[in-house]
Write a protein that holds these residues in place. Structure first.
Motif, short mmCIF file in Angstrom:
data_model
loop_
_atom_site.label_atom_id
_atom_site.label_comp_id
_atom_site.label_asym_id
_atom_site.label_seq_id
_atom_site.Cartn_x
_atom_site.Cartn_y
_atom_site.Cartn_z
N LYS A 257 -4.86 -3.31 13.71
CA LYS A 257 -4.54 -1.90 13.92
C LYS A 257 -3.45 -1.45 12.96
CE LYS A 257 -6.14 -1.06 18.59
NZ LYS A 257 -5.79 -1.08 20.02
N GLY A 258 -2.65 -2.39 12.51
CA GLY A 258 -1.63 -2.08 11.50
C GLY A 258 -2.29 -1.61 10.21
N HIS A 259 -3.30 -2.34 9.78
CA HIS A 259 -4.05 -1.94 8.58
C HIS A 259 -4.72 -0.59 8.81
CE1 HIS A 259 -4.44 -6.50 8.01
NE2 HIS A 259 -3.62 -6.09 7.08
N MET A 260 -5.31 -0.44 9.98
CA MET A 260 -6.04 0.78 10.29
C MET A 260 -5.12 2.00 10.21
SD MET A 260 -9.17 0.13 10.64
CE MET A 260 -9.75 1.71 11.26
N TYR A 261 -3.89 1.81 10.69
CA TYR A 261 -2.90 2.89 10.65
C TYR A 261 -2.67 3.34 9.21
CZ TYR A 261 1.75 5.03 11.02
OH TYR A 261 2.82 5.87 10.93
N LEU A 262 -2.50 2.36 8.32
CA LEU A 262 -2.27 2.66 6.90
C LEU A 262 -3.51 3.31 6.27
CD1 LEU A 262 -0.44 2.26 4.39
CD2 LEU A 262 -1.30 -0.04 4.19
N ILE A 263 -4.67 2.76 6.57
CA ILE A 263 -5.92 3.28 6.00
C ILE A 263 -6.17 4.72 6.47
CG2 ILE A 263 -8.44 3.01 5.96
CD1 ILE A 263 -7.92 -0.07 6.25
N GLU A 264 -5.95 4.95 7.76
CA GLU A 264 -6.21 6.29 8.30
C GLU A 264 -5.25 7.31 7.70
OE1 GLU A 264 -6.95 6.65 12.63
OE2 GLU A 264 -7.49 4.52 12.52
N LYS A 265 -4.01 6.89 7.50
CA LYS A 265 -3.03 7.79 6.91
C LYS A 265 -3.46 8.16 5.49
CE LYS A 265 1.97 8.38 6.73
NZ LYS A 265 2.07 9.68 7.34
N ALA A 266 -3.85 7.15 4.72
CA ALA A 266 -4.31 7.39 3.35
C ALA A 266 -5.55 8.27 3.36
CB ALA A 266 -4.59 6.07 2.65
N SER A 267 -6.44 8.02 4.30
CA SER A 267 -7.68 8.77 4.38
C SER A 267 -7.40 10.25 4.64
CB SER A 267 -8.55 8.18 5.49
OG SER A 267 -9.53 9.09 5.91
N TYR B 11 1.63 4.49 -15.38
CA TYR B 11 0.22 4.76 -15.59
C TYR B 11 -0.23 5.96 -14.76
CZ TYR B 11 0.59 0.21 -17.69
OH TYR B 11 0.99 -0.83 -18.47
N ASN B 12 0.75 6.79 -14.44
CA ASN B 12 0.43 8.02 -13.73
C ASN B 12 -0.12 7.78 -12.32
OD1 ASN B 12 0.43 10.73 -13.60
ND2 ASN B 12 -1.20 11.06 -15.10
N ILE B 13 0.36 6.74 -11.67
CA ILE B 13 -0.04 6.46 -10.30
C ILE B 13 1.19 6.49 -9.42
CG2 ILE B 13 -1.06 4.74 -8.73
CD1 ILE B 13 -2.52 3.67 -11.27
N GLN B 14 1.08 7.32 -8.38
CA GLN B 14 2.20 7.48 -7.47
C GLN B 14 2.10 6.41 -6.37
OE1 GLN B 14 1.93 11.41 -5.74
NE2 GLN B 14 3.30 10.75 -4.07
N VAL B 15 3.23 5.86 -5.96
CA VAL B 15 3.20 4.82 -4.93
C VAL B 15 3.80 5.35 -3.62
CG1 VAL B 15 4.00 2.52 -4.28
CG2 VAL B 15 3.38 3.00 -6.66
N THR B 16 3.06 5.19 -2.55
CA THR B 16 3.56 5.64 -1.24
C THR B 16 3.68 4.45 -0.31
OG1 THR B 16 2.33 7.69 -1.57
CG2 THR B 16 3.15 7.26 0.65
N GLU B 17 4.91 4.20 0.12
CA GLU B 17 5.14 3.09 1.02
C GLU B 17 5.17 3.62 2.45
OE1 GLU B 17 8.76 0.98 0.20
OE2 GLU B 17 7.79 -0.96 0.43
N ILE B 18 4.39 3.00 3.32
CA ILE B 18 4.26 3.47 4.69
C ILE B 18 4.90 2.47 5.64
CG2 ILE B 18 2.58 4.08 6.49
CD1 ILE B 18 2.38 6.00 4.16
N GLU B 19 5.68 3.00 6.59
CA GLU B 19 6.27 2.13 7.60
C GLU B 19 5.17 1.44 8.39
OE1 GLU B 19 9.40 1.42 8.38
OE2 GLU B 19 10.44 2.80 7.02
N ARG B 20 5.45 0.21 8.79
CA ARG B 20 4.44 -0.52 9.54
C ARG B 20 4.34 -0.03 10.98
NH1 ARG B 20 2.78 -6.11 8.74
NH2 ARG B 20 3.78 -6.88 6.88
N LEU B 21 3.13 -0.10 11.49
CA LEU B 21 2.91 0.24 12.90
C LEU B 21 3.47 -0.89 13.75
CD1 LEU B 21 1.50 2.19 14.89
CD2 LEU B 21 -0.53 0.76 14.67
N GLU B 22 4.24 -0.50 14.77
CA GLU B 22 4.85 -1.54 15.61
C GLU B 22 4.25 -1.56 17.01
OE1 GLU B 22 9.06 -1.14 15.65
OE2 GLU B 22 9.26 -1.78 13.57
N LYS B 23 4.32 -2.72 17.61
CA LYS B 23 3.90 -2.87 19.01
C LYS B 23 5.01 -3.72 19.65
CE LYS B 23 0.46 -2.07 21.72
NZ LYS B 23 -0.55 -1.02 21.72
#
Lengths: 332, 90
Positions: A158-168, A281-293
């Motif tokens: 679900k941690g990965h999913m949180y990151l993927i959904e945010k990016a999506s 290379y013209n790519i922006q980096v976004t660091e996302i806090e991890r989902l916690e449980k």
């Protein structure tokens, strides 16, 4: 070859041979990588004077005794490795080495694929990388701005999913590169399958197999005991240049998402480098806090630990349904 | 001679040559890397072509990494690679 020199093959089950090789490499300030499948040594009498190894298509742990340099031992070793791997149907080989070695390796039929200030990636089939990029670009969905995430997904949580959904939510299109190397507990194909199932409902997310050129901090070679930090720095530079200059270009990637790393020092260093290099290379980096449980970041390693302990019920709230089902089916 | 699989022979040690044969559907392609390409390149390629002709090989990619091999070495290495590619012992 000189009369008193002999060649010796050392396979992974030969613990003693591997230990002697490791000792020899240590005298050169290098260390042995336990992941290699084959090691070939040249001996003068009983003493090792040169060594080279390979892990699948990557040539590693090369070392030649100082007193035996300029005798063409490297030519012998690389030839042996090529022939040996050829017999195992591994035809195209890569090597990552110091930039000073470029000429020597070039003379053995390798060409430069990507270079950084200090190290260089060379391959003996110049078409391999080209083909790789062609295959990557087949995944392209027409649009101007895409995002990318590089993940191990071992397994998807679900941690990965949180990151993927945010990016999506924040992007027109998201490409997820799954690291292909298979040292993971969950086999690569399963990792891909679970990822595809879990992200099916996100229409703008595409799963891509990372292949040989998505290295990830977890797959960096670790055999440079001397100046570890320097080498990690070098590998980060190489990996990020490959991604930024070549791979991202194929898919119009303008943004890379990454989860904040609270535990692993190497990964957090890699994230730092990412923010430094990818913008070039013209790519922006976004660091996302991890989902916690329960005040703890959800991590795949925690899931694997619970699975190993047989705590399948506790896994349920940490992972998407597909992953949970996978562990249940494994139990039966 | 029918080529069944890709094959390799020889080494990149001094005075030797590494020969790789990859069967394919396209016309013959010979890629030569050699320190003495300027002086002997044409001669090496002609020699390899002659051996391939002799064995009726018309569709293959041949990669040669030469380290100053003499003609008889080149000939032996190419023949070995051919036999391996055709899975024949002689």
């Amino acid at each position: 070859m000189f009369d008193n020199f002999s060649k010796k093959y050392i396979y992974s089950q030969n613990t003693r041979g591997r230990k002697t090789t490791s000792d020899f490499l240590k005298t050169l300030g290098l260390s042995f990588d336990e992941n290699v499948n084959i090691t070939i040594n040249i001996l003068d009498g009983k003493r090792i004077i040169a060594t080279a190894s390979a892990e699948k298509n990557l040539i590693k742990c090369i070392g030649v005794d100082e007193n035996y340099r300029s005798k063409g031992l490297m030519n012998t070793l690389i030839s042996e490795i090529i022939s040996h791997q050829y017999d195992n149907n591994i035809y195209d080989l890569s090597i990552i080495t110091k930039i000073e070695n470029e000429k020597v390796i070039q003379s053995l039929g390798f060409e430069t694929i990507c270079e950084t200030e200090n190290i260089i990636l060379m391959e003996n089939n110049k078409n391999k990388f080209k083909k790789y990029l062609e295959n990557i670009s087949k995944n392209k969905v027409a649009n101007e701005q895409s995002s990318a995430i590089v993940m191990n997904l071992n397994p998807i949580t679900k941690g990965h999913m949180y990151l993927i959904e945010k990016a999506s939510k924040e992007s027109e299109q998201v490409y997820i590169f799954i690291v292909s190397e298979d040292k993971s507990k969950v086999p690569f194909e399963t990792r891909v399958k679970l990822a595809k199932e879990s992200t099916k409902f996100l229409k703008n997310v595409k799963i891509i197999e990372g292949g040989d050129y998505i290295i990830s901090s977890k797959t960096f070679p670790t055999y440079f005991s001397k100046n570890v930090d320097e080498w990690i720095n070098n590998y980060c530079n190489l990996d990020l240049k490959l991604f930024g200059k070549y791979i991202a270009k194929e898919l119009n990637i303008r943004k890379r998402y990454v989860g904040k790393e609270p535990y692993c020092e190497l990964t957090s260093f890699y994230n730092k480098k990412m923010k430094e290099i990818l913008p070039l290379y013209n790519i922006q980096v976004t660091e996302i806090e991890r989902l916690e449980k329960n005040q703890k970041a959800i991590s795949a390693s925690l899931v694997r630990k619970l699975a190993e302990e047989g705590n399948i019920s506790q896994i349920k709230e940490l992972v998407p349904e597909a992953t949970y089902k996978y562990y249940i089916s494994k139990e039966d | 001679m029918e080529l069944l699989n890709r094959a390799i022979s020889g080494t990149m040690e001094s005075s030797d040559i590494m020969v790789e044969i990859i069967p394919w559907d396209k016309d013959l392609e010979i890629n030569l890397k050699s320190d003495v390409k300027e002086q002997y390149g044409k001669q090496i390629i002609a020699l390899v072509k002659a051996i391939l002709d002799e064995n009726g090989v018309k569709k293959a990619c041949i990669n040669l990494k030469d380290k100053g091999a003499l003609d008889f070495v080149i000939s032996a290495r190419v023949k070995t690679a051919l036999y391996r590619a055709a899975r024949r012992s002689q």
